[in-house]
Scaffold this motif. Structure first.
Motif, PDB file in Angstrom:
ATOM      1  N   VAL A 273      25.424  39.485  31.980  1.00  0.00           N
ATOM      2  CA  VAL A 273      25.738  38.879  33.270  1.00  0.00           C
ATOM      3  C   VAL A 273      26.875  39.678  33.893  1.00  0.00           C
ATOM      4  O   VAL A 273      27.889  39.929  33.235  1.00  0.00           O
ATOM      5  CB  VAL A 273      26.156  37.405  33.100  1.00  0.00           C
ATOM      6  CG1 VAL A 273      26.727  36.854  34.407  1.00  0.00           C
ATOM      7  CG2 VAL A 273      24.985  36.564  32.633  1.00  0.00           C
ATOM      8  N   PHE A 274      26.708  40.112  35.135  1.00  0.00           N
ATOM      9  CA  PHE A 274      27.764  40.785  35.897  1.00  0.00           C
ATOM     10  C   PHE A 274      28.234  39.815  36.981  1.00  0.00           C
ATOM     11  O   PHE A 274      27.422  39.366  37.793  1.00  0.00           O
ATOM     12  CB  PHE A 274      27.250  42.054  36.577  1.00  0.00           C
ATOM     13  CG  PHE A 274      27.009  43.229  35.672  1.00  0.00           C
ATOM     14  CD1 PHE A 274      27.080  43.118  34.295  1.00  0.00           C
ATOM     15  CD2 PHE A 274      26.685  44.470  36.210  1.00  0.00           C
ATOM     16  CE1 PHE A 274      26.849  44.209  33.450  1.00  0.00           C
ATOM     17  CE2 PHE A 274      26.456  45.563  35.395  1.00  0.00           C
ATOM     18  CZ  PHE A 274      26.539  45.443  34.021  1.00  0.00           C
ATOM     19  N   GLN A 275      29.512  39.497  37.000  1.00  0.00           N
ATOM     20  CA  GLN A 275      30.040  38.639  38.061  1.00  0.00           C
ATOM     21  C   GLN A 275      30.289  39.467  39.313  1.00  0.00           C
ATOM     22  O   GLN A 275      30.864  40.554  39.258  1.00  0.00           O
ATOM     23  CB  GLN A 275      31.331  37.949  37.616  1.00  0.00           C
ATOM     24  CG  GLN A 275      31.122  36.883  36.561  1.00  0.00           C
ATOM     25  CD  GLN A 275      32.296  35.931  36.441  1.00  0.00           C
ATOM     26  OE1 GLN A 275      32.176  34.860  35.866  1.00  0.00           O
ATOM     27  NE2 GLN A 275      33.449  36.300  36.973  1.00  0.00           N
ATOM     28  N   HIS A 276      29.858  38.946  40.440  1.00  0.00           N
ATOM     29  CA  HIS A 276      30.056  39.647  41.713  1.00  0.00           C
ATOM     30  C   HIS A 276      30.333  38.638  42.819  1.00  0.00           C
ATOM     31  O   HIS A 276      29.570  37.688  43.013  1.00  0.00           O
ATOM     32  CB  HIS A 276      28.820  40.467  42.081  1.00  0.00           C
ATOM     33  CG  HIS A 276      28.884  41.025  43.475  1.00  0.00           C
ATOM     34  ND1 HIS A 276      29.682  42.099  43.811  1.00  0.00           N
ATOM     35  CD2 HIS A 276      28.261  40.636  44.621  1.00  0.00           C
ATOM     36  CE1 HIS A 276      29.547  42.348  45.100  1.00  0.00           C
ATOM     37  NE2 HIS A 276      28.691  41.485  45.619  1.00  0.00           N
ATOM     38  N   LYS A 277      31.420  38.858  43.565  1.00  0.00           N
ATOM     39  CA  LYS A 277      31.760  38.003  44.691  1.00  0.00           C
ATOM     40  C   LYS A 277      31.260  38.649  45.982  1.00  0.00           C
ATOM     41  O   LYS A 277      31.342  39.869  46.153  1.00  0.00           O
ATOM     42  CB  LYS A 277      33.279  37.803  44.776  1.00  0.00           C
ATOM     43  CG  LYS A 277      33.885  37.105  43.573  1.00  0.00           C
ATOM     44  CD  LYS A 277      35.392  37.002  43.713  1.00  0.00           C
ATOM     45  CE  LYS A 277      36.018  36.350  42.477  1.00  0.00           C
ATOM     46  NZ  LYS A 277      37.495  36.280  42.601  1.00  0.00           N
TER      47      LYS A 277
END
Length: 300
Positions: free
Chosen positions: A5-9
């Motif tokens: 999982v890559f967190q991206h805002k």
């Protein structure tokens, strides 16, 4: 290899374009290197400033390679393989039906853990968890896509709903599957309305006449993201693909001089020649792809 999982805002301060590249610090390097040639899922956390953010998984893609960030020491890029990025039909909450999808985020009592690994911007993901998130992310049910009418009454969904089977990697790399997902998302973003004519027409079967057009063609590595899409009627779609019309950076509609009769423009294009845009800012056409179309496709 490993999934993650890559967190991206959406308002990320880093040089991130999820369909092309993901910027991250050295502390995650060994973890990201394990994802090369495997698939990742993007997750949007809450923004620190205003508390906004979907708190949900929203897209998938395949990591092609990892390179150092040439402009910032200690930072790297995970490059996404062209043609693999695909947004979900609907965002998926990390707690669904009372269950935390990622086992690494479950506390001893089964509830969502806080702090520590739960705050990591990059987290490894099992194959089963990956499949679960994808199965929840893709659907053909308009109710689940955030529309407010039943499938038998909403424009473009007159036929009975057919349950969608679990998407697996073989499906998400399949061109017809990707085209269908892209078309659903673009039509919904523009509410089945042509962005250049303003028309919402239905055929005899109740399906929308509007089509989903790629701004940067797939053949030229254009991604299947709604930000690379426009909802256009058939004739306008044909003109757009052939470079007879395009879109300026201020979203005004451009017409190739001496290639389109003036009366044709008057009949087809909305009078103020301003593109009709989606309500959701996340669905707005990306300036990079509009520029590509003007410079590489438009005959103006």
């Amino acid at each position: 290899m490993a999934k993650a999982v890559f967190q991206h805002k959406a308002d990320s301060i880093y040089d991130d374009t999820p369909w092309e590249k993901y910027n991250f610090p050295k502390m995650y390097l060994s973890r990201v290197e394990r994802t090369v040639s495997d698939w990742i899922i993007y997750y949007e956390p809450r923004s620190a400033e205003g508390g906004s953010g979907r708190l949900a998984y929203f897209a998938t893609g395949q990591v092609q390679t990892v390179i150092a960030d040439p402009s910032t020491a200690g930072r790297y890029y995970a490059l996404i393989r062209p043609g693999t990025y695909l947004p979900f039909d609907r965002a998926v909450a990390r707690v669904t039906d009372g269950r935390v999808i990622e086992s690494s985020l479950r506390g001893a009592d089964g509830s969502l853990a806080s702090g520590g690994y739960a705050q990591s911007a990059i987290r490894l993901l099992s194959d089963g968890e990956f499949d679960t998130i994808l199965s929840l992310g893709f659907t053909s049910d308009p109710i689940l896509l955030g529309l407010d009418q039943a499938p038998e009454t909403i424009d473009g969904f007159a036929e009975p709903h057919t349950p969608f089977s679990r998407p697996v990697i073989e499906q998400i790399v399949n061109r017809p599957f990707r085209e269908a997902a892209f078309a659903r998302q673009v039509k919904i973003a523009y509410r089945n309305r042509c962005a250049m004519t303003g028309l919402r027409l239905l055929n005899g079967g109740g399906r929308p006449e509007v089509q989903a057009a790629h701004i940067r063609p797939v053949a030229d590595d254009g991604p299947d993201t709604v930000r690379n899409g426009l909802a256009l009627s058939g004739t306008v779609h044909w003109m757009f693909d052939r470079g007879l019309i395009s879109i300026d950076e201020d979203h005004s509609i451009l017409v190739a001089k001496d290639k389109v009769p003036a009366d044709t423009v008057e009949r087809l294009i909305i009078p103020d020649r301003q593109l009709l845009l989606p309500d959701d800012p996340r669905a707005l056409p990306h300036p990079t792809y509009l520029k590509y179309h003007r410079e590489r496709v438009f005959k103006g």
